[in-house]
Design a protein around this motif. Structure first.
Motif, short mmCIF file in Angstrom:
data_model
loop_
_atom_site.label_atom_id
_atom_site.label_comp_id
_atom_site.label_asym_id
_atom_site.label_seq_id
_atom_site.Cartn_x
_atom_site.Cartn_y
_atom_site.Cartn_z
N THR A 302 0.82 -1.21 0.00
CA THR A 302 0.00 0.00 0.00
C THR A 302 0.86 1.27 0.00
O THR A 302 0.43 2.29 -0.54
N GLN A 303 2.05 1.20 0.59
CA GLN A 303 2.87 2.41 0.66
C GLN A 303 3.37 2.86 -0.71
O GLN A 303 3.90 3.97 -0.84
N PHE A 307 -2.28 8.74 -3.46
CA PHE A 307 -3.70 8.99 -3.71
C PHE A 307 -3.93 10.47 -3.99
O PHE A 307 -3.37 11.34 -3.31
N ALA A 308 -4.79 10.74 -4.99
CA ALA A 308 -5.15 12.10 -5.37
C ALA A 308 -6.45 12.03 -6.17
O ALA A 308 -6.79 10.97 -6.73
N PRO A 309 -7.23 13.12 -6.23
CA PRO A 309 -8.43 13.13 -7.07
C PRO A 309 -8.07 12.82 -8.52
O PRO A 309 -7.21 13.48 -9.12
N THR A 310 -8.71 11.81 -9.08
CA THR A 310 -8.35 11.29 -10.41
C THR A 310 -9.59 11.20 -11.28
O THR A 310 -10.64 10.73 -10.83
N MET A 367 -14.73 11.89 -10.60
CA MET A 367 -13.47 11.98 -9.88
C MET A 367 -13.47 10.99 -8.71
O MET A 367 -14.40 10.96 -7.91
N TRP A 368 -12.43 10.17 -8.63
CA TRP A 368 -12.22 9.25 -7.51
C TRP A 368 -10.88 9.58 -6.86
O TRP A 368 -9.94 10.02 -7.54
N ASP A 369 -10.79 9.32 -5.58
CA ASP A 369 -9.51 9.46 -4.88
C ASP A 369 -8.71 8.18 -5.12
O ASP A 369 -9.01 7.13 -4.55
N ALA A 370 -7.70 8.27 -5.96
CA ALA A 370 -7.01 7.05 -6.40
C ALA A 370 -5.58 7.37 -6.81
O ALA A 370 -5.21 8.53 -7.02
N ASP A 371 -4.79 6.31 -6.92
CA ASP A 371 -3.46 6.40 -7.51
C ASP A 371 -3.62 6.26 -9.02
O ASP A 371 -4.11 5.24 -9.52
N ARG A 372 -3.25 7.29 -9.76
CA ARG A 372 -3.53 7.32 -11.19
C ARG A 372 -2.90 6.14 -11.93
O ARG A 372 -3.55 5.48 -12.75
N HIS A 451 -7.21 0.41 -2.41
CA HIS A 451 -8.01 1.64 -2.48
C HIS A 451 -9.28 1.56 -1.65
O HIS A 451 -10.01 2.56 -1.55
N GLY A 452 -9.56 0.40 -1.05
CA GLY A 452 -10.81 0.25 -0.31
C GLY A 452 -11.99 -0.01 -1.21
O GLY A 452 -13.15 0.20 -0.82
N TRP A 453 -11.74 -0.48 -2.44
CA TRP A 453 -12.82 -0.81 -3.37
C TRP A 453 -13.09 -2.31 -3.33
O TRP A 453 -12.32 -3.09 -2.75
#
Length: 471
Positions: A302-303, A307-310, A367-372, A451-453
């Motif tokens: 996970t590290q 994460f950012a708005p994507t 927009m999702w909070d995710a690693d692009r 991502h908690g999905w």
């Protein structure tokens, strides 16, 4: 000093010292209040105590004091100018009295001649005096005990006798408290901390060869139990991760044995001038496996994510562009739909590839909070898996909504047994047209969990829908 036992003992000693000092200060403050009110209270208490020691004959007439008070009667003789008593009947006649000069009670004034319960004040021989009257009723008759004393006498009692004795008493009390309870606290701390030392030893013994071990909470103090239980739960998670990695390494080693054996065979054939093309295929297959193994290892940590708005639609179109050549070679059409209202019809007929510049620009981005990069990898793997199973001339669509996205193919679908095994590592569908490593969906699962999905597979008619849902 970080020792818990040391800190508790210091707190205990400080508490004892503070208690004794506080008591001493309070007592000193009280003894310094030598005002009229404090003086009156002392005289009244003394008069009440003296009245309780009166003795009466059978007819209810007072005859003197009890044995204990008679032994102290010398005090009134020695201190006759500073301390005196008298007992009056209802008519004011003196029945009993100490050896005090007559002028003493004459100086007491009208306050002493009022036969009622209460206090009175006067001066005698230049000294302020305070007196109190105590009413004693016996056989229906009332008797009035009056006691008077000088201010200097009570100051002498408090400052020269009471205060020093009280100080000595407090010193003895504090010393005893510190010694007795200090020893008890020390012994108790050793007993309380002993289970913690045992738990610490048990924790130190846990290693990769004994990761199944757990700390016992039977003898641990109740306040420490939540900490030990949390540590045990952390060990359970570590054990699961350790077992998964062990299984992964074993399976990866097994999977890599086959292409290595094939490469060895092809190299041996090359000695006779045969097999270069097959050797390149095996090397390509092994390279793909190694790349996916590395990608799976990165997705499991996970590290590694930022994460950012994507923009989910933008990432989907990027994945579609990346796989355009592959889909064209398979005769499969890719489509991206943002919003539930514009989903393509499930006719199974070829659709039109939506280029990014031909999409509806009025559609608000999702927009999702995710690693692009991770989101791109997830979409790419889902699309690649769908292309491998989709028949030529069919449509593979990416449908994006506010809280979920899905990748739908119109292929043969999967059986219920296959559905339960789809996310297992190195599992390959029966209808794949290539020799994939079987890690694509496992990578998608790791990315979704990070991502908690939730990632799930839903059968469609025809085909299969892979759904990624938030929350």
């Amino acid at each position: 000093m970080k020792s818990l036992a040391f800190k508790v003992m210091v707190a205990y000693v400080a508490g004892v010292v503070l208690t004794v000092v506080t008591l001493a200060l309070v007592f000193k403050g009280l003894t310094s209040l030598r005002g009229p009110l404090y003086f009156d209270e002392n005289i009244a208490e003394f008069a009440e105590e003296l009245a309780e020691k009166l003795e009466f004959d059978a007819s209810g007439v007072p005859v003197g004091f009890n044995q204990q008070e008679r032994q102290r009667d010398w005090m009134f003789g020695v201190l006759k100018d500073d301390l005196a008593y008298r007992l009056l009947d209802a008519s004011g006649r003196v029945v009993l009295a100490s050896s005090t000069p007559e002028a003493f009670w004459i100086a007491s004034g009208p306050g002493a001649r009022q036969l009622k319960q209460g206090s009175f004040a006067f001066e005698y021989a230049g000294q302020p005096m305070r007196g109190a009257t105590e009413v004693v009723v016996r056989h229906g008759r009332s008797w009035y005990l009056q006691l008077a004393g000088s201010a200097r006498l009570f100051e002498l009692f408090h400052l020269d006798f009471a205060l020093p004795f009280m100080g000595i008493g407090m010193l003895l009390f504090g010393s005893t408290l510190l010694l007795v309870f200090g020893v008890c606290a020390y012994v108790m701390l050793r007993r309380v901390l002993q289970p913690l030392h045992e738990v610490s030893s048990s924790a130190a013994a846990i290693s990769p060869r004994s990761v199944h071990g757990r700390l016992q909470v039977d003898r641990v103090p109740t306040e420490i139990v939540p900490l030990v239980e949390s540590f045990n739960r952390a060990l359970e998670r570590l054990e699961r991760g350790y077992r998964v990695q062990q299984e992964f390494l074993g399976t990866a080693a097994h999977e890599l044995k086959t292409p290595l054996a094939l490469i060895r065979a092809q190299v041996e054939l090359m000695a006779t001038g045969q097999g270069p093309h097959m050797l390149l295929q095996d090397v390509e297959h092994m390279t793909r496996q190694v790349q996916q193994l590395l990608l799976l290892a990165e997705a499991s940590e996970t590290q590694n994510y930022v994460f950012a708005p994507t923009d989910v639609g933008g990432a989907a179109r990027e994945a579609v562009d990346y796989l355009t050549r592959m889909s064209t070679a398979r005769g499969v059409v890719l489509d991206v739909v943002v919003g539930a209202a514009d989903r393509p019809e499930d006719s199974g007929q070829p659709g039109r590839l939506h280029e990014p510049d031909k999409l509806d620009k009025s559609q608000a981005p999702v927009m999702w909070d995710a690693d692009r990069a991770a989101l791109f990898t997830l979409l790419k793997n889902l699309l690649e898996n769908a292309i491998q199973h989709a028949p030529a001339g069919s449509l593979v669509s990416v449908e994006i909504e506010a809280d979920r996205l899905s990748v739908r193919d119109r292929g043969p679908g999967v059986t219920p047994l296959q559905l339960s095994r789809m996310f297992a590592r190195f599992w390959r569908g029966a209808h794949r047209r290539d020799h994939g490593a079987g890690l694509g969906l496992a990578i998608c699962q790791e990315i979704a969990e990070a991502h908690g999905w939730t990632l799930s597979a839903q059968p469609e008619d025809p085909g299969l829908r892979m759904v990624v849902a938030k929350g």
